[in-house]
Design an enzyme around this catalytic site. Structure first.
Site, mmCIF file in Angstrom:
data_model
loop_
_atom_site.group_PDB
_atom_site.id
_atom_site.type_symbol
_atom_site.label_atom_id
_atom_site.label_comp_id
_atom_site.label_asym_id
_atom_site.label_seq_id
_atom_site.Cartn_x
_atom_site.Cartn_y
_atom_site.Cartn_z
ATOM 1 C CD GLU A 110 58.626 31.607 18.996
ATOM 2 O OE1 GLU A 110 57.420 31.553 18.717
ATOM 3 O OE2 GLU A 110 59.427 30.703 18.736
ATOM 4 C CE LYS A 112 49.451 31.562 24.553
ATOM 5 N NZ LYS A 112 48.077 32.066 24.420
ATOM 6 C CG ASP A 114 44.943 37.353 22.581
ATOM 7 O OD1 ASP A 114 44.622 36.183 22.301
ATOM 8 O OD2 ASP A 114 44.369 38.034 23.444
ATOM 9 C CE1 TYR A 221 52.385 29.542 16.501
ATOM 10 C CE2 TYR A 221 51.807 31.859 16.457
ATOM 11 C CZ TYR A 221 51.431 30.542 16.595
ATOM 12 O OH TYR A 221 50.125 30.222 16.790
ATOM 13 C CE LYS A 308 47.299 32.515 28.213
ATOM 14 N NZ LYS A 308 45.964 31.988 28.237
ATOM 15 C CB CYS A 402 17.057 62.388 26.446
ATOM 16 S SG CYS A 402 18.378 62.928 25.371
ATOM 17 C CB CYS A 405 15.983 66.405 23.999
ATOM 18 S SG CYS A 405 15.453 64.682 23.942
ATOM 19 C CB CYS A 420 16.856 59.784 23.409
ATOM 20 S SG CYS A 420 15.880 61.265 23.065
ATOM 21 C CB CYS A 426 17.123 64.227 20.618
ATOM 22 S SG CYS A 426 18.405 63.839 21.804
HETATM 23 P P1 AMP Z 1 46.139 28.621 24.357
HETATM 24 O O1 AMP Z 1 45.085 28.969 23.339
HETATM 25 O O2 AMP Z 1 46.135 29.541 25.545
HETATM 26 O O3 AMP Z 1 46.189 27.175 24.678
HETATM 27 O O4 AMP Z 1 47.510 28.968 23.644
HETATM 28 C C1 AMP Z 1 47.921 28.265 22.516
HETATM 29 C C2 AMP Z 1 47.846 29.167 21.343
HETATM 30 O O5 AMP Z 1 48.736 30.251 21.452
HETATM 31 C C3 AMP Z 1 48.290 28.490 20.105
HETATM 32 O O6 AMP Z 1 47.267 27.749 19.528
HETATM 33 C C4 AMP Z 1 48.648 29.656 19.218
HETATM 34 O O7 AMP Z 1 47.533 30.013 18.458
HETATM 35 C C5 AMP Z 1 48.916 30.792 20.173
HETATM 36 N N1 AMP Z 1 50.249 31.406 20.020
HETATM 37 C C6 AMP Z 1 50.456 32.735 19.942
HETATM 38 N N2 AMP Z 1 51.748 33.024 19.803
HETATM 39 C C7 AMP Z 1 52.419 31.852 19.763
HETATM 40 C C8 AMP Z 1 53.786 31.502 19.606
HETATM 41 N N3 AMP Z 1 54.746 32.429 19.508
HETATM 42 N N4 AMP Z 1 54.092 30.189 19.588
HETATM 43 C C9 AMP Z 1 53.140 29.247 19.717
HETATM 44 N N5 AMP Z 1 51.822 29.524 19.870
HETATM 45 C C10 AMP Z 1 51.453 30.808 19.896
HETATM 46 ZN ZN ZN Z 2 17.186 63.157 23.504
#
Ligand code: AMP
Ligand code: ZN
Length: 667
Positions: A110, A112, A114, A221, A308, A402, A405, A420, A426
């Site tokens: 899957e 990951k 962010d 997920y 990662k 600036c 101006c 400024c 300006c």
């Molecule tokens: P870390 O914060 O680096 O320890 O990574 C763990 C976190 O990755 C988990 O707490 C999830 O919030 C996040 N995460 C994002 N995508 C997934 C996924 N597909 N499966 C499990 N965890 C995920």
């Molecule tokens: Zn200015």
């Protein structure tokens, strides 16, 4: 059809359309039709509070305010993930697994995501709780905010288990993030740094209608719970999708570490086409029984591994540093780079943020620099290749005046940004302030655009927003690209802005840190501009959600003689600088300093109306009972846990009628 049936049907239809739009991305009706249906339901619900439903689609717009988020212990702990960085790491992991379980091992791959992790609890197909990860053992109850996220189903479809938790990630897609930042910049505020922090910050906002306005998404997920009757991770993703969750389609079921690596390599490139941020791949042992045998270490499941992506970095040359002047006078240094390909786009410029940043990294013209695209959309310089620096290179000297101006720049104690101070002379500041004043969320002046403002300033017709109201048609007709009709529209548009309510005027004035929300708060508290002008810094700080930084900025603005003059002129032209009389009539401050919790179903007024009455009369509404609660307004069916808590704290419980009398008597 009975009213109840009508309400049920509307709820059901809206739920389906919401699902089509936010989960499937394939709406089948127009936004307008959707809004009309929603409005119809809202009206019915207001008239019939007896059919209140905590998971009605109308509650997506938010409104509940949470002061302190309650801490909740996770029924199933939320673990972190172990990280791997190479094929060897993954092979080592596979060897360890194969010692612990029997049979063939398959994996789901899957992405990951962010964002901010979240755990959702469903009982009988309804969302009952949403909790942040916190420290993994306990997190914050952010249910009211999460309910406003449109892709989170409030009611499930199909054949779901009676009770389970589902875990996922709340993310802020790039596009929405960029839009939010444009709005912040328009309000003279610092843009947010990256989507991830902004997403997690959004879950902890006190006002859920604020969260509702943020374009958040929720990607799921993992299922957690007892005896769900599911045999594999891959199956659980499919099931969750069937129940109405947004489960991204990128996941794959694979049979070897080599295939895992194919998946990683594919997405390392392709992830830049996704609408949201991802920072790696998560590999999970597919078979749930094997997962159970493997179990957990103190920190992470043994059956899952993160891989990662490496942050994308490229090397290029810094040709020049230029400086931009914003509407508030803030100076932003910009690196002009030798164009280079990074994460699928050509990068020519990077933000250098401020003088400290340049000094810290010792960035100089002609340097060979490392450029990265992390969570931020604007790429940044993360370092210099000192070996490639020529011998006669000299440190960058930050500008002292600036670029527009020539005025000497200033920098306040403790602030990173240079400014400024020449507000009146300006050009980018003069033009920028007027452009902000006429913008859509402020005065929304039709017939007048940003370029025309620049032209009007250049021609000496206006130097500030008050001057707009003196412009005549005869003055603008001779301007470039102005016809009689557009001149008419312009003058009419300006005149029409006299109807814009005070809170938007206040926002339009362009006071630093006074964005839309702050403007609303100030207007609600002070009601007339003169009261704001008269308020001391301490008084301003005592207003709900107004901090020192904002208070200082407001004071600074009104301490300027010329700003007060502008206000006097605006008043003279009939601009709304106070709350309208009708609105004022329904408002008092008799509930000042008192906090209310509203619970249950009401007969004479709707919950929303009740809350509005509390706020209009100066009181605060909170969603949870604490020692600070002054009264609980209890309708029918108030929950037993709330009753218990109130009894324990000795909080006064009043009825709907008591409350209405309270207000009527004082008025
Ligand atoms: P870390 O914060 O680096 O320890 O990574 C763990 C976190 O990755 C988990 O707490 C999830 O919030 C996040 N995460 C994002 N995508 C997934 C996924 N597909 N499966 C499990 N965890 C995920
Ligand atoms: Zn200015």
């Amino acid at each position: 059809m009975s009213t109840k049936q009508q309400i049920d049907q509307l709820r059901e239809e809206l739920r389906q359309h919401n699902y089509n739009y936010y989960v499937l991305d394939t709406p089948t009706i127009s936004d307008y039709e959707f809004d009309m249906m929603l409005k119809e339901l809202q009206q019915l619900e207001e008239k019939h509070p007896e059919y209140y439903d905590a998971n009605s689609p109308t509650l997506r717009v938010g409104g509940e305010v949470t002061k302190n988020f309650e801490t909740v212990v996770h029924e199933q702990r939320m673990y972190s993930l172990d990280n791997s960085y190479s094929k060897d790491d993954l092979l080592g992991w596979e060897t360890r697994i194969k010692k612990l379980v029997d049979g063939e091992v398959n994996y789901t791959c899957e992405l990951k995501y962010d964002g901010a992790s979240i755990s959702l609890t469903y009982e009988k197909g309804e969302l009952v709780r949403a909790v942040t990860r916190g420290d993994g053992i306990q997190g914050d109850n952010v249910t009211t905010n999460v309910k406003t996220i449109k892709s989170v189903p409030l009611k499930l479809k199909g054949d779901f288990p009676d009770k389970f938790d589902i875990r996922g990630e709340i993310v802020l897609p790039y596009e929405g993030f960029a839009k939010m930042n444009q709005e912040r910049i328009a309000a003279g505020e610092e843009p947010y740094a990256n989507p991830r922090n902004t997403a997690s910050g959004s879950l902890k906002l006190q006002d859920s209608s604020e969260t509702a306005r943020r374009p958040l998404d929720c990607l799921l997920y993992n299922l957690a719970g007892d005896r769900l009757g599911i045999v594999s991770q891959y199956e659980s993703l499919e099931k969750a999708r069937d129940w109405g969750f947004k489960v991204p389609e990128e996941s794959r079921l694979v049979h070897s570490i080599d295939e895992v690596l194919d998946f990683v390599n594919f997405w390392d490139e392709k992830r830049h086409d996704l609408p949201y941020e991802t920072d790696g791949v998560v590999v999970k042992v597919n078979n749930i029984q094997q997962q159970e045998e493997l179990g957990f270490t103190a920190k992470a499941p043994r059956w899952a591994m993160a891989y990662k992506f490496k942050a994308e970095q490229v090397v290029t040359k810094l040709n020049e540093i230029t400086y931009q002047v914003g509407r508030t006078g803030a100076i932003t240094p910009v690196a002009n780079l030798e164009p280079v390909q990074l994460a699928g786009t050509t990068v020519k410029r990077a933000s250098l943020h401020n003088a400290d940043q340049i000094e810290k990294l010792d960035i100089r013209i002609d340097d060979t620099v490392f450029v990265e695209k992390g969570g931020e959309i604007i790429p940044k310089i993360v370092g210099v290749d000192f070996e490639k620096r020529s011998e006669n290179s000299t440190p960058t000297e930050y500008i002292s005046s600036c670029p527009e101006c020539k005025t000497t720049l200033t920098r306040k104690e403790g602030e990173a940004q240079h400014y400024c101070p020449n507000e009146l002379g300006c050009p980018p500041q003069v033009i920028g302030r007027i452009q902000h004043y006429i913008s859509r969320k402020a005065m929304d002046i039709e017939g007048l655009g940003g370029e025309t403002v620049a032209l009007l300033v250049k021609e000496g017709l206006v130097a500030n927003y008050a001057d707009l109201y003196e412009i005549t048609k005869e003055q603008v007709i001779p301007l470039e690209r102005m016809a009689e009709k557009s001149a008419d529209n312009l003058v009419a548009g300006i005149a029409k802005s006299k109807e814009i309510p005070f809170e938007r005027v206040l926002f339009g004035l362009g006071i630093r840190y006074v964005g839309e929300t702050v403007a609303k708060k100030l207007v609600k508290h002070y009601k007339v501009v003169d009261a704001i002008i008269a308020a001391t810094e301490e008084e301003l700080v005592s207003v709900d959600e107004i901090g020192v930084k904002i208070a200082q900025s407001v004071r600074e603005f009104f301490d300027e003689e010329r700003n007060r003059e502008l206000i006097t002129r605006l008043k003279g032209y009939g601009i709304q600088l106070q709350v309208s009389a009708d609105k004022l009539a329904s408002q008092t401050d008799i509930l000042q300093g008192q906090t209310f919790v509203v619970s249950g179903v009401f007969e004479k007024v709707s919950r929303t109306e009740l809350k509005k009455m509390i706020e209009d009369n100066g009181g605060k509404v909170s969603s949870s009972i604490s020692s600070k609660t002054s009264y609980i307004v209890a309708g029918a069916n108030m929950g037993p846990s709330k009753l218990e808590k109130a009894a324990k704290l000795g909080t006064s419980i009043i009825s709907e009628d008591d409350f209405l009398n309270l207000i009527a008597n004082e008025n």
